[in-house]
Design an enzyme around this catalytic site. Structure first.
Site, PDB file in Angstrom:
ATOM      1  CD  GLN A 129      83.922 -79.996 114.300  1.00 59.07           C
ATOM      2  OE1 GLN A 129      85.103 -79.689 114.251  1.00 59.07           O
ATOM      3  NE2 GLN A 129      82.965 -79.130 114.055  1.00 59.07           N
ATOM      4  CE1 TYR A 152      88.355 -78.882 106.141  1.00 62.72           C
ATOM      5  CE2 TYR A 152      86.917 -78.076 107.892  1.00 62.72           C
ATOM      6  CZ  TYR A 152      88.158 -78.120 107.273  1.00 62.72           C
ATOM      7  OH  TYR A 152      89.208 -77.395 107.783  1.00 62.72           O
ATOM      8  NE  ARG A 193      80.440 -75.210 114.578  1.00 62.82           N
ATOM      9  CZ  ARG A 193      81.474 -74.403 114.798  1.00 62.82           C
ATOM     10  NH1 ARG A 193      82.660 -74.679 114.319  1.00 62.82           N
ATOM     11  NH2 ARG A 193      81.330 -73.314 115.532  1.00 62.82           N
ATOM     12  N   GLY A 197      84.774 -69.883 121.084  1.00 56.42           N
ATOM     13  CA  GLY A 197      86.036 -70.453 120.636  1.00 56.42           C
ATOM     14  C   GLY A 197      87.202 -69.609 121.108  1.00 56.42           C
ATOM     15  NE  ARG A 198      87.266 -65.460 117.207  1.00 55.81           N
ATOM     16  CZ  ARG A 198      86.740 -64.389 116.662  1.00 55.81           C
ATOM     17  NH1 ARG A 198      87.545 -63.440 116.241  1.00 55.81           N
ATOM     18  NH2 ARG A 198      85.444 -64.244 116.528  1.00 55.81           N
TER      19      ARG A 198
HETATM   20  C1  FMN Z   1      92.193 -71.592 116.115  1.00 55.46           C
HETATM   21  C2  FMN Z   1      90.815 -71.990 115.645  1.00 55.46           C
HETATM   22  C3  FMN Z   1      90.566 -73.316 115.284  1.00 55.46           C
HETATM   23  C4  FMN Z   1      89.287 -73.710 114.848  1.00 55.46           C
HETATM   24  N1  FMN Z   1      89.048 -75.032 114.591  1.00 55.46           N
HETATM   25  C5  FMN Z   1      87.788 -75.434 114.283  1.00 55.46           C
HETATM   26  C6  FMN Z   1      87.458 -76.814 114.170  1.00 55.46           C
HETATM   27  O1  FMN Z   1      88.282 -77.703 114.418  1.00 55.46           O
HETATM   28  N2  FMN Z   1      86.178 -77.132 113.794  1.00 55.46           N
HETATM   29  C7  FMN Z   1      85.217 -76.183 113.549  1.00 55.46           C
HETATM   30  O2  FMN Z   1      84.079 -76.532 113.221  1.00 55.46           O
HETATM   31  N3  FMN Z   1      85.496 -74.874 113.716  1.00 55.46           N
HETATM   32  C8  FMN Z   1      86.734 -74.480 114.096  1.00 55.46           C
HETATM   33  N4  FMN Z   1      86.980 -73.151 114.337  1.00 55.46           N
HETATM   34  C9  FMN Z   1      85.844 -72.195 114.338  1.00 55.46           C
HETATM   35  C10 FMN Z   1      85.286 -72.046 115.770  1.00 55.46           C
HETATM   36  O3  FMN Z   1      84.649 -73.240 116.214  1.00 55.46           O
HETATM   37  C11 FMN Z   1      84.250 -70.901 115.875  1.00 55.46           C
HETATM   38  O4  FMN Z   1      83.161 -71.185 115.029  1.00 55.46           O
HETATM   39  C12 FMN Z   1      84.836 -69.541 115.484  1.00 55.46           C
HETATM   40  O5  FMN Z   1      86.095 -69.335 116.104  1.00 55.46           O
HETATM   41  C13 FMN Z   1      83.877 -68.397 115.862  1.00 55.46           C
HETATM   42  O6  FMN Z   1      83.625 -68.416 117.236  1.00 55.46           O
HETATM   43  P1  FMN Z   1      84.401 -67.417 118.247  1.00 55.46           P
HETATM   44  O7  FMN Z   1      84.103 -66.030 117.811  1.00 55.46           O
HETATM   45  O8  FMN Z   1      83.833 -67.730 119.600  1.00 55.46           O
HETATM   46  O9  FMN Z   1      85.861 -67.732 118.167  1.00 55.46           O
HETATM   47  C14 FMN Z   1      88.257 -72.752 114.753  1.00 55.46           C
HETATM   48  C15 FMN Z   1      88.519 -71.418 115.111  1.00 55.46           C
HETATM   49  C16 FMN Z   1      89.767 -71.043 115.567  1.00 55.46           C
HETATM   50  C17 FMN Z   1      89.997 -69.616 115.997  1.00 55.46           C
END
Ligand code: FMN
Length: 391
Positions: free
Chosen positions: A102, A174, A226, A318-319
């Protein structure tokens, strides 16, 4: 019987790239790169432990120095970072996952402190509503052309490092989103104006990334995009604006769209009278022109299949993949009962979570990770979308 789930079936993009299954690791910044953005061994280990899903989207990497958003951020702003990035790509390939990087410029969502005294810059000189003293300066036309070129140079580095694609980060407030938002873009030149004119920067970035990919990578190299569907600021991006963006992006030379949400089932936070999920409206607008990756609170195998049945082409987590590096291996080996849905602070080293991420989870994400020693809440739904979080 591993094919009992739809997500265990392979997926083929229109450009020919094949994924071994339909699970995508969402980009999660580990905040664990070196001071200058060089890859650390902890990051390589984290990604190696999560190989096995269809595709891993590696956390945001800044494409230039002035676009750095936070400490510990990964960088793709210089050729010297290519060997380290190559280690991440190799680690992701170790169990057959495809690797996507990304790429972004933080724009005004940074500070003089992070930029070592340099004033942040953006589409217009408008401060973010959460940080009113942090007024950015307006980028000149020449500088905008340079940022677009920087996206291209970053793409070339990703190709040289062995990645299978890049994801253009147009979400989480961003720079690309700042150009699209009426809150942060008041320009009257070719980069601003009505909702379609505010897409010009995103379109120019896509064109440059695509040009570099076409000239330097195999035709199966992915270019994803995205976006975040809504902003709460007034004025701000509305879902009506986003559906126009999605309509335009569906005819752009990109390989997938990725809607950034804390909960994939969420409805509009602004127009509460409309109860249709945003993803359903987005899917109707795309009308099968591009695959959509859905993300947000997808935890169990059932959740993943439900998203696919409702129209997503791929599902990102993600999480859950932070908590459970062996999610896909456990499904494959019929060991779903042992999938972790909570996180014990004591297990964080065992799960390969780098120190920067551990600290971030215990502070900024304390209520969003299902820690066994904390009460859970819907933190991400409340705050995740509007402001962007963790990258
Ligand atoms: C610790 C953490 C770091 C993240 N870093 C990014 C990132 O670098 N780029 C991005 O687009 N989203 C980032 N996100 C958002 C995740 O990509 C994702 O959209 C969000 O956590 C919701 O999905 P989930 O419920 O599966 O966690 C981050 C989320 C978390 C929890």
């Amino acid at each position: 019987m591993t094919n009992r789930y739809e997500f265990m079936k392979p997926y083929k993009f229109a450009n020919g790239l094949k994924l071994q299954n339909k699970i995508v690791m969402a980009p999660v910044t580990l905040q664990s790169s070196f001071f200058d953005g060089a890859v650390s061994d902890d990051e390589v280990k984290f990604y190696r432990m999560r190989s096995g899903v269809g595709m891993i989207i590696v956390e945001v990497a800044n494409i230039n120095e002035a676009g750095k958003g936070f400490e510990g951020e990964l960088s793709v702003a210089d050729d010297r970072f290519i060997p380290g990035l190559g280690k991440i790509a190799n680690a992701i390939h170790s169990k057959g996952s495809k690797a996507v990087l990304q790429i972004f410029d933080a724009g005004r969502k940074t500070s003089r402190k992070i930029l070592r005294g340099v004033q942040p810059r953006s589409a217009s000189a408008v401060a973010p509503h959460r940080d009113l003293k942090n007024v950015p300066r307006e980028l000149t036309d020449t500088e905008i052309e340079q940022v677009i070129a920087d996206f291209g140079a970053a793409t070339l580095r990703a190709i040289r490092a062995g990645f299978d694609g890049v994801e253009i980060h147009g979400a989480n407030t961003y720079l690309i989103q700042q150009f699209f938002s009426p809150h942060s873009n008041h320009r009257r030149d070719r980069w601003g104006g009505n909702v379609y004119q505010r897409m010009n920067f995103a379109k120019a970035v896509i064109a440059e990334v695509r040009r570099v990919a076409n000239e330097n990578a195999p035709s199966s190299f992915l270019v994803g995009y995205r976006f975040s569907p809504e902003e709460l600021s007034k004025p701000g991006i509305t879902i009506a604006d986003t559906l126009k963006l999605v309509d335009v992006l569906s005819d752009e030379p990109i390989d997938y769209l990725h809607s950034s949400m804390g909960n994939r089932k969420r409805t509009s936070l602004v127009d509460k009278s409309n109860l249709e999920t945003l993803n359903s409206r987005i899917l109707k607008t795309i009308n099968n022109r591009k695959p959509l990756i859905e993300v947000g609170n997808i935890l169990s195998p059932q959740d993943a299949d439900e998203a696919l049945h409702e129209g997503a082409s791929l599902v990102a987590m993600g999480r859950e993949l932070i908590r459970e590096p062996n999610w896909i291996a456990k499904v494959k080996t019929h060991d779903e009962k042992s999938i972790r849905y909570t996180l014990s602070p004591v297990d964080m080293d065992l799960l390969g979570l780098p120190g920067g991420l551990q600290q971030e989870l215990r502070t900024g994400f304390l209520n969003a990770m299902n820690f066994t020693d904390q009460e859970t809440s819907d933190f991400l739904d409340k705050f995740g979308q509007m402001e962007g979080f963790g990258g």
